[in-house]
Design a protein around this motif. Structure first.
Motif, PDB file in Angstrom:
ATOM      1  N   ALA A  63      12.291  10.109  -6.264  1.00 21.77           N
ATOM      2  CA  ALA A  63      11.407   9.441  -7.223  1.00 21.77           C
ATOM      3  C   ALA A  63      10.058   9.231  -6.556  1.00 21.77           C
ATOM      4  CB  ALA A  63      11.996   8.107  -7.669  1.00 21.77           C
ATOM      5  N   ARG A  64       8.995   9.495  -7.312  1.00 21.62           N
ATOM      6  CA  ARG A  64       7.640   9.341  -6.791  1.00 21.62           C
ATOM      7  C   ARG A  64       6.814   8.532  -7.783  1.00 21.62           C
ATOM      8  NH1 ARG A  64       6.632  12.942  -2.638  1.00 21.62           N
ATOM      9  NH2 ARG A  64       4.378  12.789  -2.929  1.00 21.62           N
ATOM     10  N   VAL A  65       5.976   7.658  -7.245  1.00 23.50           N
ATOM     11  CA  VAL A  65       5.069   6.852  -8.051  1.00 23.50           C
ATOM     12  C   VAL A  65       3.669   6.999  -7.479  1.00 23.50           C
ATOM     13  CG1 VAL A  65       4.471   4.533  -8.838  1.00 23.50           C
ATOM     14  CG2 VAL A  65       6.873   5.191  -8.643  1.00 23.50           C
ATOM     15  N   ALA A  66       2.736   7.409  -8.322  1.00 27.57           N
ATOM     16  CA  ALA A  66       1.340   7.598  -7.911  1.00 27.57           C
ATOM     17  C   ALA A  66       1.234   8.521  -6.704  1.00 27.57           C
ATOM     18  CB  ALA A  66       0.681   6.254  -7.620  1.00 27.57           C
ATOM     19  N   GLY A  67       2.112   9.516  -6.648  1.00 34.35           N
ATOM     20  CA  GLY A  67       2.057  10.505  -5.586  1.00 34.35           C
ATOM     21  C   GLY A  67       2.843  10.161  -4.340  1.00 34.35           C
ATOM     22  N   TYR A  68       3.478   8.987  -4.278  1.00 34.36           N
ATOM     23  CA  TYR A  68       4.192   8.562  -3.076  1.00 34.36           C
ATOM     24  C   TYR A  68       5.688   8.459  -3.344  1.00 34.36           C
ATOM     25  CZ  TYR A  68      -0.337   7.439  -1.040  1.00 34.36           C
ATOM     26  OH  TYR A  68      -1.613   7.518  -0.550  1.00 34.36           O
ATOM     27  N   ASP A  69       6.463   8.941  -2.390  1.00 37.40           N
ATOM     28  CA  ASP A  69       7.911   8.861  -2.480  1.00 37.40           C
ATOM     29  C   ASP A  69       8.350   7.411  -2.286  1.00 37.40           C
ATOM     30  OD1 ASP A  69      10.738   8.893  -1.200  1.00 37.40           O
ATOM     31  OD2 ASP A  69      10.522  10.910  -2.024  1.00 37.40           O
ATOM     32  N   THR A  71      11.131   6.169  -1.437  1.00 35.01           N
ATOM     33  CA  THR A  71      12.009   5.937  -0.291  1.00 35.01           C
ATOM     34  C   THR A  71      11.252   5.977   1.024  1.00 35.01           C
ATOM     35  OG1 THR A  71      13.900   6.888  -1.480  1.00 35.01           O
ATOM     36  CG2 THR A  71      14.073   6.755   0.918  1.00 35.01           C
ATOM     37  N   HIS A  72      10.354   6.935   1.158  1.00 36.16           N
ATOM     38  CA  HIS A  72       9.677   7.142   2.436  1.00 36.16           C
ATOM     39  C   HIS A  72       8.344   6.411   2.554  1.00 36.16           C
ATOM     40  CE1 HIS A  72      12.289  10.835   2.043  1.00 36.16           C
ATOM     41  NE2 HIS A  72      12.684  10.330   3.200  1.00 36.16           N
ATOM     42  N   PRO A  74       7.339   3.177   0.771  1.00 39.15           N
ATOM     43  CA  PRO A  74       7.412   2.026  -0.145  1.00 39.15           C
ATOM     44  C   PRO A  74       6.163   1.154  -0.131  1.00 39.15           C
ATOM     45  CG  PRO A  74       8.806   1.677   1.785  1.00 39.15           C
ATOM     46  CD  PRO A  74       8.363   3.101   1.839  1.00 39.15           C
ATOM     47  N   ALA A  75       5.531   0.989   1.040  1.00 40.82           N
ATOM     48  CA  ALA A  75       4.342   0.131   1.101  1.00 40.82           C
ATOM     49  C   ALA A  75       3.206   0.713   0.269  1.00 40.82           C
ATOM     50  CB  ALA A  75       3.898  -0.041   2.557  1.00 40.82           C
ATOM     51  N   GLN A  76       3.026   2.038   0.342  1.00 38.36           N
ATOM     52  CA  GLN A  76       1.967   2.675  -0.444  1.00 38.36           C
ATOM     53  C   GLN A  76       2.254   2.574  -1.938  1.00 38.36           C
ATOM     54  OE1 GLN A  76       3.321   3.819   2.271  1.00 38.36           O
ATOM     55  NE2 GLN A  76       1.777   4.646   3.662  1.00 38.36           N
ATOM     56  N   VAL A  77       3.533   2.664  -2.299  1.00 36.54           N
ATOM     57  CA  VAL A  77       3.892   2.508  -3.716  1.00 36.54           C
ATOM     58  C   VAL A  77       3.558   1.108  -4.191  1.00 36.54           C
ATOM     59  CG1 VAL A  77       5.820   2.428  -5.348  1.00 36.54           C
ATOM     60  CG2 VAL A  77       5.677   4.290  -3.675  1.00 36.54           C
ATOM     61  N   ARG A  78       3.930   0.096  -3.393  1.00 31.61           N
ATOM     62  CA  ARG A  78       3.717  -1.290  -3.813  1.00 31.61           C
ATOM     63  C   ARG A  78       2.241  -1.641  -3.942  1.00 31.61           C
ATOM     64  NH1 ARG A  78       8.047  -2.148  -0.158  1.00 31.61           N
ATOM     65  NH2 ARG A  78       6.630  -2.944   1.426  1.00 31.61           N
ATOM     66  N   GLU A  79       1.394  -0.936  -3.194  1.00 29.93           N
ATOM     67  CA  GLU A  79      -0.041  -1.186  -3.307  1.00 29.93           C
ATOM     68  C   GLU A  79      -0.601  -0.738  -4.650  1.00 29.93           C
ATOM     69  OE1 GLU A  79      -1.870   0.787  -0.061  1.00 29.93           O
ATOM     70  OE2 GLU A  79      -1.104  -0.599   1.468  1.00 29.93           O
ATOM     71  N   ARG A  80       0.140   0.092  -5.366  1.00 30.01           N
ATOM     72  CA  ARG A  80      -0.389   0.706  -6.584  1.00 30.01           C
ATOM     73  C   ARG A  80       0.328   0.268  -7.854  1.00 30.01           C
ATOM     74  NH1 ARG A  80      -1.211   3.427  -2.171  1.00 30.01           N
ATOM     75  NH2 ARG A  80      -3.081   4.733  -1.948  1.00 30.01           N
ATOM     76  N   ILE A  81       1.258  -0.664  -7.725  1.00 30.72           N
ATOM     77  CA  ILE A  81       2.049  -1.043  -8.894  1.00 30.72           C
ATOM     78  C   ILE A  81       1.953  -2.530  -9.169  1.00 30.72           C
ATOM     79  CG2 ILE A  81       3.708   0.816  -8.489  1.00 30.72           C
ATOM     80  CD1 ILE A  81       5.679  -1.355  -7.499  1.00 30.72           C
ATOM     81  N   GLY A  82       2.312  -2.892 -10.389  1.00 31.07           N
ATOM     82  CA  GLY A  82       2.563  -4.272 -10.766  1.00 31.07           C
ATOM     83  C   GLY A  82       3.915  -4.311 -11.445  1.00 31.07           C
ATOM     84  N   LEU A  83       4.614  -5.429 -11.318  1.00 32.36           N
ATOM     85  CA  LEU A  83       5.951  -5.567 -11.897  1.00 32.36           C
ATOM     86  C   LEU A  83       6.056  -6.910 -12.571  1.00 32.36           C
ATOM     87  CD1 LEU A  83       8.959  -4.796 -12.255  1.00 32.36           C
ATOM     88  CD2 LEU A  83       9.372  -5.738  -9.976  1.00 32.36           C
ATOM     89  N   ALA A  84       6.498  -6.920 -13.826  1.00 29.00           N
ATOM     90  CA  ALA A  84       6.641  -8.179 -14.558  1.00 29.00           C
ATOM     91  C   ALA A  84       7.861  -8.126 -15.443  1.00 29.00           C
ATOM     92  CB  ALA A  84       5.398  -8.461 -15.407  1.00 29.00           C
ATOM     93  N   GLY A  85       8.531  -9.294 -15.570  1.00 28.07           N
ATOM     94  CA  GLY A  85       9.588  -9.452 -16.559  1.00 28.07           C
ATOM     95  C   GLY A  85       9.020 -10.281 -17.689  1.00 28.07           C
ATOM     96  N   GLN A  86       9.580 -11.515 -17.918  1.00 26.50           N
ATOM     97  CA  GLN A  86       9.084 -12.382 -18.981  1.00 26.50           C
ATOM     98  C   GLN A  86       7.890 -13.235 -18.448  1.00 26.50           C
ATOM     99  OE1 GLN A  86      12.483 -14.392 -20.754  1.00 26.50           O
ATOM    100  NE2 GLN A  86      13.774 -12.647 -20.353  1.00 26.50           N
ATOM    101  N   PHE A  87       7.456 -13.008 -17.332  1.00 26.60           N
ATOM    102  CA  PHE A  87       6.199 -13.659 -16.903  1.00 26.60           C
ATOM    103  C   PHE A  87       5.249 -12.576 -16.467  1.00 26.60           C
ATOM    104  CE2 PHE A  87       3.191 -16.459 -15.423  1.00 26.60           C
ATOM    105  CZ  PHE A  87       2.884 -16.252 -14.109  1.00 26.60           C
ATOM    106  N   ALA A  88       4.037 -12.530 -17.078  1.00 24.80           N
ATOM    107  CA  ALA A  88       3.154 -11.378 -16.917  1.00 24.80           C
ATOM    108  C   ALA A  88       2.105 -11.581 -15.844  1.00 24.80           C
ATOM    109  CB  ALA A  88       2.484 -11.049 -18.251  1.00 24.80           C
ATOM    110  N   ALA A  89       2.458 -12.190 -14.699  1.00 25.17           N
ATOM    111  CA  ALA A  89       1.477 -12.389 -13.629  1.00 25.17           C
ATOM    112  C   ALA A  89       0.952 -11.074 -13.095  1.00 25.17           C
ATOM    113  CB  ALA A  89       2.118 -13.180 -12.481  1.00 25.17           C
ATOM    114  N   SER A  90       1.785 -10.016 -13.137  1.00 23.56           N
ATOM    115  CA  SER A  90       1.375  -8.737 -12.579  1.00 23.56           C
ATOM    116  C   SER A  90       0.286  -8.064 -13.392  1.00 23.56           C
ATOM    117  CB  SER A  90       2.590  -7.806 -12.481  1.00 23.56           C
ATOM    118  OG  SER A  90       3.526  -8.311 -11.571  1.00 23.56           O
ATOM    119  N   LEU A  91      -0.038  -8.604 -14.573  1.00 24.49           N
ATOM    120  CA  LEU A  91      -1.095  -8.004 -15.372  1.00 24.49           C
ATOM    121  C   LEU A  91      -2.473  -8.376 -14.857  1.00 24.49           C
ATOM    122  CD1 LEU A  91       0.314  -8.656 -18.961  1.00 24.49           C
ATOM    123  CD2 LEU A  91       0.776  -6.761 -17.428  1.00 24.49           C
TER     124      LEU A  91
END
Length: 476
Positions: A63-69, A71-72, A74-91
């Protein structure tokens, strides 16, 4: 055509109890779209989000997100994503990729509409949104493309119109309270040959569209049956819903049903689990220093501090005793949390020395915060004002730190502050000490973040220890 910003290639995930949450699932999500992931509870939606957000490790596939794997790198992936459930702080930070895991579950209608507008605005600005939902109307309103999954497998994928064209005729869906299930089946006996039912939902074909819906409602009314939700869905009607007052929006009825909980995974085995939430060792040390303020304020009110002043002891002794008791309590809570975490699958990647160093940094920071709280408790004379003051200090500092989302996704004017404020520094130090160098943003080192964390701790102690002692002397 632009390269996909998210690619999932035959990803498989099986939990320790034998549940296969994902079974060779493959998806390709283009940039700048709202992509709906539709399916019942247990379909594998949350597991996929967890893998893409680096909260869970996949067993097979890539699985790749924004060009980064994931598994290998993860830090680069986290720099480019936001994650939210029922609280939208990541927006807040306008991330390049946003994961929304059933964000409107339990949300009132007005808030739901507001969130929908915000998601559309984000997509218009170029953010790729992966939205999981059980609600047909939500996917219909928001998603440019929809994937329907169940048992961890892809059932179908396409635009809303393409999916409707594939499913054939319209259907009437009824959500039925348990106590009225049998009465509903009896009322719809003229249509019994065409019914599909589970414990709390009944689906029947609607070849005549609205006419079938009216016929269904007439039969139910004659039998004095009140369904909690009625919806007409399919090619002849995008989503014509008649929810009862207070009922949730119509949800998709697929194999597994709304009470299937197969997608509730075991606690994450990944050391990078929940990287941008408050589930960090600094939380008990920082957040649980607040009782110092309330305790001292209560002692002042009851005259306890006056009695201590009459004794032949140093002014600092009372405050030292109070803050040290906080330190002992924080150490116990932190040890308990760590023990439970290890039992549930948490693993650290930097050796036992790194883990012990992280605990020491967290406890030292908590001890420094106790002196800050002691100062507040001595200069503010009622508990309500203390609560407000703590909220004004803790909430903005936490929300504008890397605890909730990467600082790289924040607006430029906020990013400089967020990267250098103490909560971010402490969080980075603890991630590095427990998870290793790979958990830190590019350009940061474990040693550097640890030294900065100790510097902030020493600075807070140097400032608020004398202030608290002075305030104690004047509190009489």
């Amino acid at each position: 055509m632009d390269d996909p910003v998210i690619t999932v290639d035959e990803v498989t995930k099986q939990f320790r109890d034998g549940t296969k949450a994902l079974d060779k699932l493959s998806l390709a999500i283009p940039p700048g779209v709202v992509y709906g992931l539709l399916g019942p509870n247990g379909a594998g939606k949350t597991t996929l989000i967890g893998i893409l957000a680096t909260l869970l490790r996949l067993d097979a596939g890539t699985a790749r997100v924004a060009g980064y794997d994931v598994t290998h790198h993860p830090a680069q992936v986290r720099e480019r994503i936001g994650l939210a459930g029922q609280f939208a702080a990541s927006l807040i930070g306008r991330p390049r990729v946003l994961f929304l895991d059933e964000p409107t579950t339990g949300v009132d209608s007005a808030s739901r509409q507001d969130l929908w507008r915000l998601v559309r605005d984000l997509a218009a600005e170029g953010t790729t949104v992966l939205l999981t939902t059980q609600y047909l109307d939500e996917a219909d309103h928001l998603a440019d493309r929809i994937a329907v999954i169940d048992h961890g497998r892809l059932l179908t994928e396409g635009t809303t119109r393409e999916l409707k064209d594939r499913t054939g005729g319209a259907v009437v869906e009824l959500a039925v309270p348990t106590g009225q299930h049998e009465a509903t089946l009896a009322a719809l006996r003229p249509l019994a040959a065409q019914l599909a039912a589970d414990r709390d939902r009944i689906v029947l074909p609607a070849p005549d569209g609205p006419a079938t819906l009216r016929h269904t409602l007439r039969l139910l009314d004659q039998a004095d049956v009140t369904p909690s939700d009625v919806a007409l869905t399919g090619p002849r009607s995008t989503t014509s819903s008649l929810p009862s007052p207070g009922a949730p929006p119509p949800s998709l009825s697929l194999p597994g049903g709304p009470h299937d909980h197969r997608d509730r995974p075991d606690p994450p085995s990944s050391p990078d689990a929940r990287p941008y939430r408050c589930d960090h060792p600094e939380e008990p040390a920082r957040g649980r220093s607040a009782p110092t303020a309330y305790g001292l304020n209560n002692d002042i009110t009851k005259g306890v501090l006056d009695r201590f002043r009459s004794l032949p002891m140093a002014r600092s002794a009372v405050l030292a005793g109070r803050t040290l008791s906080d330190l002992v309590r924080s150490a116990f809570i932190l040890s308990l949390q760590l023990t439970v975490g290890i039992l549930l699958g948490f693993r650290w990647h930097n050796g036992i020395a790194g883990l012990l160093a992280a605990m020491a940094v967290a406890l030292a920071f908590g001890y420094a915060c106790s002196w800050l709280m002691a100062y507040l408790g001595l200069i503010i004379r009622n508990s309500e004002a203390i609560q407000a003051a703590i909220y004004l200090v803790v909430f903005p500092m936490t929300l504008t730190s890397s605890v909730f989302l990467p600082t790289q996704t924040m607006p430029g004017w906020l990013q400089a502050f967020a990267e250098h404020q103490p909560i971010t520094i402490i969080a980075n130090a603890l991630r590095g000490l427990t998870l290793g160098q790979g958990a830190l943003p590019a350009g940061h080192t474990i040693t550097g973040e640890t030294l900065l964390a100790l510097g902030w701790t020493a600075g807070i102690l140097a400032l608020f220890t004398p202030l608290a002692i002075r305030a104690y002397g004047r509190s009489g």
